[in-house]
Structures are given as structure tokens and as C-alpha cells.
Design an enzyme around this catalytic site. Structure first.
Site, PDB file in Angstrom:
ATOM      1  N   CYS A  36      -2.176   0.937  15.073  1.00  0.00           N
ATOM      2  CA  CYS A  36      -3.615   1.081  15.257  1.00  0.00           C
ATOM      3  C   CYS A  36      -4.058   0.244  16.450  1.00  0.00           C
ATOM      4  O   CYS A  36      -3.742  -0.943  16.527  1.00  0.00           O
ATOM      5  CB  CYS A  36      -4.353   0.632  13.995  1.00  0.00           C
ATOM      6  SG  CYS A  36      -6.157   0.726  14.139  1.00  0.00           S
TER       7      CYS A  36
ATOM      8  N   CYS B 124      -6.551  -4.705   8.203  1.00  0.00           N
ATOM      9  CA  CYS B 124      -5.113  -4.925   8.034  1.00  0.00           C
ATOM     10  C   CYS B 124      -4.743  -6.324   8.493  1.00  0.00           C
ATOM     11  O   CYS B 124      -5.426  -6.932   9.308  1.00  0.00           O
ATOM     12  CB  CYS B 124      -4.315  -3.895   8.831  1.00  0.00           C
ATOM     13  SG  CYS B 124      -4.457  -2.197   8.220  1.00  0.00           S
TER      14      CYS B 124
ATOM     15  N   GLN C 215      -5.965   3.220  -8.831  1.00  0.00           N
ATOM     16  CA  GLN C 215      -5.101   2.638  -7.812  1.00  0.00           C
ATOM     17  C   GLN C 215      -5.275   3.352  -6.472  1.00  0.00           C
ATOM     18  O   GLN C 215      -5.395   4.576  -6.411  1.00  0.00           O
ATOM     19  CB  GLN C 215      -3.643   2.703  -8.257  1.00  0.00           C
ATOM     20  CG  GLN C 215      -3.296   1.717  -9.361  1.00  0.00           C
ATOM     21  CD  GLN C 215      -3.322   0.276  -8.889  1.00  0.00           C
ATOM     22  OE1 GLN C 215      -3.056  -0.010  -7.720  1.00  0.00           O
ATOM     23  NE2 GLN C 215      -3.634  -0.642  -9.802  1.00  0.00           N
TER      24      GLN C 215
ATOM     25  N   GLU D 115     -13.166  -2.579 -21.724  1.00  0.00           N
ATOM     26  CA  GLU D 115     -13.572  -2.400 -20.328  1.00  0.00           C
ATOM     27  C   GLU D 115     -15.087  -2.551 -20.253  1.00  0.00           C
ATOM     28  O   GLU D 115     -15.807  -2.023 -21.105  1.00  0.00           O
ATOM     29  CB  GLU D 115     -13.146  -1.024 -19.816  1.00  0.00           C
ATOM     30  CG  GLU D 115     -13.707  -0.605 -18.481  1.00  0.00           C
ATOM     31  CD  GLU D 115     -13.377  -1.589 -17.373  1.00  0.00           C
ATOM     32  OE1 GLU D 115     -14.309  -1.986 -16.652  1.00  0.00           O
ATOM     33  OE2 GLU D 115     -12.187  -1.975 -17.244  1.00  0.00           O
TER      34      GLU D 115
ATOM     35  N   CYS E 103      -3.239  -8.306  -9.127  1.00  0.00           N
ATOM     36  CA  CYS E 103      -3.424  -7.938  -7.730  1.00  0.00           C
ATOM     37  C   CYS E 103      -3.597  -9.151  -6.835  1.00  0.00           C
ATOM     38  O   CYS E 103      -3.774  -8.997  -5.620  1.00  0.00           O
ATOM     39  CB  CYS E 103      -4.610  -6.985  -7.566  1.00  0.00           C
ATOM     40  SG  CYS E 103      -6.186  -7.671  -8.109  1.00  0.00           S
TER      41      CYS E 103
END
Length: 400
Positions: free
Chosen positions: A75, A86, A230, A283, A353
Site C-alpha cells: 500500500c 496497518c 470475525q 451477551e 484479541c
């Protein structure tokens, strides 16, 4: 008082990778967190932030001695002062995974006192065009892009190589109102869903689609297109498979699925415990619970609670055989871990995560008699510093 280094260019040798997409260097007794560099490189780095403390932040603006792992970023705006989406486009895929493994190991060592070798596993599909969910933002000229690192400044884009082509084509060529945030999702059928969120809040406007179709855990899913799922197209199925292998909930038993989302892991547990068992799915997001109830209507053994996990566990007195949890980035925290350990499950499967949050919770579990027995890590976010881990905890006295 420490001199403010902002704007100063320093020559330095880059040290080890740190959590957050940068490496650590030291200059004149100060720590410098350097982006766009790799361990072992000699670079010229421009200081971008200096809060007057023992550290500052910098971008490597010129590489004097490159690492053999350095590659040309795919990129054109993945460099210093440009897009912040990124972190590791300048590193080969193998190097990215090794960097992430080092970070997980370091966090476990520093926060949990645990030496644990980690290997980050590649998911199918490569380093680009994997991102099925992206939130773009429109700049002052109405062109959509992404924000610069640690900034509100919008970098306009003509492409985003990590995002699916369909999502890119549905947003970047079009004019938008300044400040708009544009959520995109490309689902398993290739349908692209677009929602505009106006600056300053207010109700979003669904421009395209709205109900996504996904496939994982041996079933088809219909979900709110912009809810939690996801981001990598292979991640949901991969994580569901590992969770199922490690949970091994026995028929007729009770299991908990905490931070259940739309019920990906509840589906796995529901199949394992069968019609005579029970799965408590907790949840707090109403739309996710509604989606979960609709998708798992045939699994009557899955019982939904729409509330914060801490509140639901506060009054629970049942003893599950297995607990699965997939907490937000901040981790489960001491209160939730204490209540899980107090319930005495045989196994706890933790999907994480954030490696720092995972390591803190590993330490808490250890203090409550649950030891880490297995860990797998997956490169579910190529080109970024993020990594997805799955951890298995078992009672320390079990001898497994």
C-alpha cells in the site's frame, strides 16, 4: 525538565518489538517507540510525540541498514505520517507472525510470570484482501479514507489492499459528507453491506443490504451486517473448531458461553451438551442476542441472557463443566475471572484479541488455582499488530 524532542530526527538501532505495532529503541537514556521499523535495523527516526516523560514516539523515516525481513509495502500510504490502519506492511508474512509471537510471549512473561513458547499460525488467504469489515471516514473534501496513526486526520484512499475489493468499490469512489463514517461488510455470499454514520451521531443510514450471511461451525448464519463477527473470513470457523476441540462439553451437562456475541461458540457447546444439557449464553448487545436466538432457535438448550457478564454471574450458583469466554479487548478482568473460578469448571476456554489483557487474566486465573495448559495463536489480522489467541485453563490440582 526533559527537553521536548518533537520534530527531532535521531539515528538509532532498533531493538525488540513491543505490544502495539512498534519496536523499542533507546537514545540518551530515553525509550523511543519506533514505528515502520524492524528489530536490528539502523534508522533515522523522526520524533512525532513527546509528552515529556521517559519515552517518546517516532517514525522511521529512512532505513540505513535494513532487516532481511523488510519488504516493499503493498500500500502506498502505509508509511510514516500516512494511514494508521496497518503496522507491519514493511515486514514479510513470516516476520509479522514471528513479531506477534514475540509480543504474546513477552506479555505472558512480564504480566503472568510465565515462560511459554508461542507460534502464530497463518490463516488461509494471504496478507491482503482479507478484511471483510472496515469503517472508513470521509475527510473535509468528502473523499473517504482512514485516519492517520494516533490522529483524527483523514488520509484519503483510492484503495485499501487489506480490505475486500467489493467493500472498497462500494465506498471509496463515491462522494460523502465530511465527517461521515462508513461501515462496510462483505459477507460469505459476496454481498456488500454499507451503512453511513453521520458526523455528530444520530441514526445511521443503511445504504446497501443490512442482513449478512455467514458460514461457520457447520451452519449458516443471518446476522446484522454491522454487528460483531470475525473480520477475517477464515477466523470464525477456525476459532469455533479449536473451541470445540478444547471444550469437550459432555452430553447432558451445563456450559457457559460468556460474551457470546451472536452465538458462534454457544452453537458449538449446544451441539456438544445435546438436548438434555444447558448452555448459558450471556451477551449485552441486544441485536446480537436477537440474532443468536434466531439462528439457534433449534438448539433449545441454549438459554440467552441479555445483560453484562458481571451482572449475570453475580447471582449464579450453578456449576458448569465448561466455560467459554470471548471478552472485549480489555479482557475479562478480576471480577469475572473470580466468578468463573468460583464456579469450579473442569475446563475454561478463553478467546483473546489482546495479548496484554490475556496475560493479566492468565495471572488472575493462576492465583485462583487454574493453570494455562494449552495456547494457540492465529494471524487473524495480517499487516496489523493484532493477534487472536485461544487459551485453555484447567484446575491446577487436576494433574493434566
Amino acid at each position: 525538565m526533559t527537553e521536548n524532542w518533537t520534530g527531532r530526527t535521531v539515528e538509532l538501532t532498533v531493538g525488540a518489538v513491543a505490544h502495539g505495532g512498534h519496536c523499542v529503541a533507546r537514545v540518551d537514556g530515553r525509550v523511543v517507540f519506533v514505528r515502520h521499523a524492524l528489530p536490528g535495523e539502523r534508522v533515522l527516526a523522526e520524533v512525532t510525540e513527546d509528552g515529556g516523560k521517559s519515552f517518546c514516539r517516532a517514525d522511521a523515516v529512512r532505513v540505513l541498514a535494513p532487516s532481511p525481513d523488510r519488504v516493499e509495502p503493498p500500500c502506498p500510504v502505509a508509511g510514516p505520517g500516512l494511514c494508521g490502519g496497518c503496522d507491519w506492511q514493511h515486514a514479510s508474512g513470516a516476520a509479522q507472525r514471528a513479531l506477534k509471537a514475540s509480543v504474546v510471549e513477552e506479555q505472558l512473561r512480564r504480566l503472568a510470570g510465565l515462560e511459554w513458547p508461542v507460534s502464530v499460525e497463518e490463516l488461509p488467504g494471504g496478507l491482503v484482501r482479507w478484511r471483510t469489515r472496515t469503517r472508513f471516514v470521509a475527510g473535509a473534501d468528502g473523499h473517504a479514507g482512514l485516519r492517520a496513526h494516533r490522529s483524527h486526520r483523514v488520509v484519503p484512499l483510492t484503495d485499501c489492499p487489506i480490505t475486500t475489493r467489493g467493500a472498497v468499490a462500494a465506498v471509496l469512489p463515491l462522494p460523502w459528507s465530511p465527517g461521515d463514517e462508513i461501515e462496510t461488510t462483505e459477507d460469505a455470499d459476496g454481498a456488500v453491506h454499507v451503512r453511513r454514520l453521520p458526523e455528530g451521531g444520530g441514526p445511521g443510514e443503511q445504504r446497501r443490504g443490512g442482513v449478512a450471511r455467514e458460514r461457520a461451525a457447520g451452519r449458516d448464519w443471518r446476522l446484522g451486517a454491522h454487528g460483531f463477527w470475525q473480520v477475517h473470513p477464515e477466523a470464525a470457523a477456525t476459532l469455533a473448531r479449536v473451541v470445540g476441540e478444547w471444550a469437550r462439553a459432555e452430553p447432558g451437562t451445563r456450559a457457559w458461553d460468556l460474551y457470546a456475541g451472536a452465538g458462534l461458540f454457544a452453537a458449538v457447546l449446544g451441539e456438544q451438551v445435546g438436548a438434555r444439557g444447558t448452555v448459558l449464553a450471556v451477551e449485552s448487545a441486544r441485536r446480537a442476542v436477537a440474532d443468536g436466538k434466531a439462528n439457534l432457535a433449534a438448539l433449545r438448550q441454549v438459554r440467552w441472557h441479555c445483560a453484562p457478564v458481571e451482572r449475570v454471574l453475580r447471582d449464579r450458583r450453578d456449576r458448569p463443566g465448561v466455560v467459554v469466554l470471548d471478552p472485549p479487548r480489555k479482557g475479562a478482568g478480576r471480577v469475572v475471572v473470580e466468578r468463573i473460578a468460583g464456579a469450579g469448571p473442569q475446563r475454561v476456554v478463553y478467546v483473546a484479541c489482546d495479548p496484554a489483557a490475556l496475560a493479566r487474566d492468565v495471572a488472575t486465573f493462576a492465583g485462583l488455582g487454574y493453570r494455562l495448559t494449552r495456547l494457540r495463536a492465529f494471524d487473524a489480522f495480517p499487516m496489523t499488530h493484532h493477534v487472536e489467541c485461544v487459551a485453555l485453563f484447567e484446575p491446577a490440582a487436576s494433574g493434566h
